[in-house]
Design a protein around this motif. Structure first.
Motif, PDB file in Angstrom:
ATOM      1  N   ALA A   1       0.957  -1.203   0.061  1.00  0.00           N
ATOM      2  CA  ALA A   1      -0.080  -0.026  -0.102  1.00  0.00           C
ATOM      3  C   ALA A   1       0.800   1.365   0.066  1.00  0.00           C
ATOM      4  CB  ALA A   1      -0.815  -0.018   1.315  1.00  0.00           C
ATOM      5  N   TYR A   2       0.675   2.217  -0.938  1.00  0.00           N
ATOM      6  CA  TYR A   2       1.495   3.333  -0.960  1.00  0.00           C
ATOM      7  C   TYR A   2       0.557   4.517  -0.890  1.00  0.00           C
ATOM      8  CZ  TYR A   2       4.404   0.390  -3.988  1.00  0.00           C
ATOM      9  OH  TYR A   2       5.117  -0.813  -4.285  1.00  0.00           O
ATOM     10  N   GLY A   3       1.226   5.485  -0.316  1.00  0.00           N
ATOM     11  CA  GLY A   3       0.636   6.751   0.176  1.00  0.00           C
ATOM     12  C   GLY A   3       1.377   7.992   1.073  1.00  0.00           C
ATOM     13  N   PRO A   4       0.891   9.033   1.016  1.00  0.00           N
ATOM     14  CA  PRO A   4       1.592  10.052   1.597  1.00  0.00           C
ATOM     15  C   PRO A   4       1.623   9.751   3.316  1.00  0.00           C
ATOM     16  CG  PRO A   4      -0.354  10.962   0.941  1.00  0.00           C
ATOM     17  CD  PRO A   4      -0.196   9.745   0.048  1.00  0.00           C
ATOM     18  N   VAL A   5       2.701   9.860   3.999  1.00  0.00           N
ATOM     19  CA  VAL A   5       2.423   9.654   5.345  1.00  0.00           C
ATOM     20  C   VAL A   5       2.516  11.006   6.307  1.00  0.00           C
ATOM     21  CG1 VAL A   5       4.950   9.389   5.760  1.00  0.00           C
ATOM     22  CG2 VAL A   5       3.387   8.331   7.345  1.00  0.00           C
ATOM     23  N   GLU A   6       1.481  10.779   7.101  1.00  0.00           N
ATOM     24  CA  GLU A   6       1.241  11.973   8.104  1.00  0.00           C
ATOM     25  C   GLU A   6       1.712  11.447   9.559  1.00  0.00           C
ATOM     26  OE1 GLU A   6      -1.869  14.469  10.501  1.00  0.00           O
ATOM     27  OE2 GLU A   6      -2.538  13.145   8.725  1.00  0.00           O
ATOM     28  N   PHE A   7       2.719  12.022  10.338  1.00  0.00           N
ATOM     29  CA  PHE A   7       2.788  11.939  11.792  1.00  0.00           C
ATOM     30  C   PHE A   7       2.215  12.761  12.255  1.00  0.00           C
ATOM     31  CE2 PHE A   7       6.574  10.012   9.308  1.00  0.00           C
ATOM     32  CZ  PHE A   7       6.453   8.671   9.871  1.00  0.00           C
ATOM     33  N   PHE A   8       1.315  12.336  13.650  1.00  0.00           N
ATOM     34  CA  PHE A   8       0.608  13.520  14.439  1.00  0.00           C
ATOM     35  C   PHE A   8       0.960  13.063  15.772  1.00  0.00           C
ATOM     36  CE2 PHE A   8      -2.212   9.953  13.267  1.00  0.00           C
ATOM     37  CZ  PHE A   8      -2.831   9.586  14.319  1.00  0.00           C
ATOM     38  N   HIS A   9       0.544  14.161  16.649  1.00  0.00           N
ATOM     39  CA  HIS A   9       0.846  13.999  18.169  1.00  0.00           C
ATOM     40  C   HIS A   9      -0.418  14.356  19.064  1.00  0.00           C
ATOM     41  CE1 HIS A   9       5.232  14.446  17.432  1.00  0.00           C
ATOM     42  NE2 HIS A   9       4.716  15.156  15.964  1.00  0.00           N
ATOM     43  N   ASP A  10      -1.446  14.620  18.313  1.00  0.00           N
ATOM     44  CA  ASP A  10      -2.810  14.984  19.092  1.00  0.00           C
ATOM     45  C   ASP A  10      -3.228  13.965  19.874  1.00  0.00           C
ATOM     46  OD1 ASP A  10      -5.198  16.897  19.407  1.00  0.00           O
ATOM     47  OD2 ASP A  10      -6.291  15.106  18.750  1.00  0.00           O
ATOM     48  N   PRO A  11      -3.387  13.977  21.292  1.00  0.00           N
ATOM     49  CA  PRO A  11      -3.846  12.977  22.176  1.00  0.00           C
ATOM     50  C   PRO A  11      -4.827  12.357  21.953  1.00  0.00           C
ATOM     51  CG  PRO A  11      -2.809  14.954  23.439  1.00  0.00           C
ATOM     52  CD  PRO A  11      -2.990  15.266  21.852  1.00  0.00           C
ATOM     53  N   GLU A  12      -6.217  13.106  21.365  1.00  0.00           N
ATOM     54  CA  GLU A  12      -7.273  12.632  21.104  1.00  0.00           C
ATOM     55  C   GLU A  12      -7.114  11.509  20.044  1.00  0.00           C
ATOM     56  OE1 GLU A  12     -10.428  15.324  20.837  1.00  0.00           O
ATOM     57  OE2 GLU A  12     -10.149  16.270  23.042  1.00  0.00           O
ATOM     58  N   ARG A  13      -6.650  11.965  19.058  1.00  0.00           N
ATOM     59  CA  ARG A  13      -6.193  11.175  17.660  1.00  0.00           C
ATOM     60  C   ARG A  13      -5.372   9.867  18.130  1.00  0.00           C
ATOM     61  NH1 ARG A  13      -4.147  14.422  12.850  1.00  0.00           N
ATOM     62  NH2 ARG A  13      -4.747  12.486  11.590  1.00  0.00           N
ATOM     63  N   LEU A  14      -4.454  10.084  18.874  1.00  0.00           N
ATOM     64  CA  LEU A  14      -3.777   8.976  19.208  1.00  0.00           C
ATOM     65  C   LEU A  14      -4.587   8.064  20.286  1.00  0.00           C
ATOM     66  CD1 LEU A  14      -0.248  10.723  20.285  1.00  0.00           C
ATOM     67  CD2 LEU A  14      -0.850   8.964  18.550  1.00  0.00           C
ATOM     68  N   LEU A  15      -5.420   8.499  21.111  1.00  0.00           N
ATOM     69  CA  LEU A  15      -6.236   7.664  21.695  1.00  0.00           C
ATOM     70  C   LEU A  15      -7.112   6.726  20.996  1.00  0.00           C
ATOM     71  CD1 LEU A  15      -7.120   6.673  24.736  1.00  0.00           C
ATOM     72  CD2 LEU A  15      -8.673   8.615  24.739  1.00  0.00           C
ATOM     73  N   GLU A  16      -7.556   7.506  19.979  1.00  0.00           N
ATOM     74  CA  GLU A  16      -8.553   6.882  19.255  1.00  0.00           C
ATOM     75  C   GLU A  16      -8.098   5.554  18.568  1.00  0.00           C
ATOM     76  OE1 GLU A  16     -11.560   7.759  15.378  1.00  0.00           O
ATOM     77  OE2 GLU A  16     -10.509   9.189  16.340  1.00  0.00           O
ATOM     78  N   VAL A  17      -6.669   5.763  17.827  1.00  0.00           N
ATOM     79  CA  VAL A  17      -6.001   4.966  17.240  1.00  0.00           C
ATOM     80  C   VAL A  17      -5.718   3.675  18.040  1.00  0.00           C
ATOM     81  CG1 VAL A  17      -3.760   4.565  15.934  1.00  0.00           C
ATOM     82  CG2 VAL A  17      -5.066   6.500  15.507  1.00  0.00           C
TER      83      VAL A  17
END
Length: 215
Positions: A109-125
């Motif tokens: 699978a190919y695609g642009p990668v985004e690295f994020f730090h938001d606690p709410e998004r991290l908790l969801e993942v």
């Protein structure tokens, strides 16, 4: 990934199923410091975008997220695989012109990668990843069973990964390039193996249809 026509899998449902069943992926990025790779679990959010979006996380100490990627990221998912001995081929008795090979399923699978730090998004993942793995258990463990302050501290030690998929490459190499007699004997040999991984591959081999192609 080289994909001969006989082994090409363009069926999006098959590809998504193979991504879901893969226990671990490898995230690969090209950087100015060379290629970087991290083994990690990823899940595919199929409702986002045309082909879906992959989510996961890496350790904050992992240098991969610090290094700007050159071009798109690559996520590699491997399915069942097994060694195929030429001793199983009926062709061996005919002319001896046989060699070993390997049967396997793979998705790139190919695609642009985004690295994020938001606690709410991290908790969801983290919660989604946990629920996916815990679901088969008789008594699934959930993230909210751990103390909230402990979870918050753990989230500070990771970085989220988001990859909107632009391209899927699916490969299903299951002896399609061999004559029917060879496929039948390979399937029988693998399903008789003591190794459950071999038996899984044996059940995936179709003994009808097929055709010849290069490996």
């Amino acid at each position: 990934m080289y994909v001969p026509p006989a082994f090409r899998d363009d069926d999006l449902d098959n590809i998504r199923a193979n991504v879901r069943s893969a226990r671990l992926a490898n995230l690969v990025t090209a950087t100015a410091d060379g290629p970087l790779a991290t083994p990690l679990p990823l899940f595919l959010e199929e409702t986002e975008g045309e082909r879906g979006v992959l989510y996961g996380h890496v350790a904050r100490a992992n240098p991969q997220w610090h290094s700007p990627p050159i071009g798109e990221a690559l996520a590699i998912f491997m399915g069942p695989d097994a060694y195929v001995t030429p001793s199983w081929y009926a062709t061996k008795q005919e002319n001896g012109k046989v060699v070993p090979t390997w049967n396997y399923i793979a998705v790139h699978a190919y695609g642009p990668v985004e690295f994020f730090h938001d606690p709410e998004r991290l908790l969801e993942v983290v919660t989604r990843l946990t629920n996916i793995q815990e679901k088969p258990r008789a008594k699934p463990w959930t993230v909210d069973e751990a103390p909230a302050d402990f979870v918050a501290a753990q989230l500070r030690g990771i970085v989220g990964v988001r990859i909107p998929v632009t391209t899927f490459k699916g490969k299903r190499k299951m002896s399609q390039n061999r004559p029917e007699a060879d496929r039948t004997r390979v399937a029988a040999g693998l399903t008789a193996s003591e190794d459950p991984r071999d038996r899984e591959v044996g059940l995936l081999i179709s003994v009808e249809g097929g055709g010849r192609s290069s490996n």
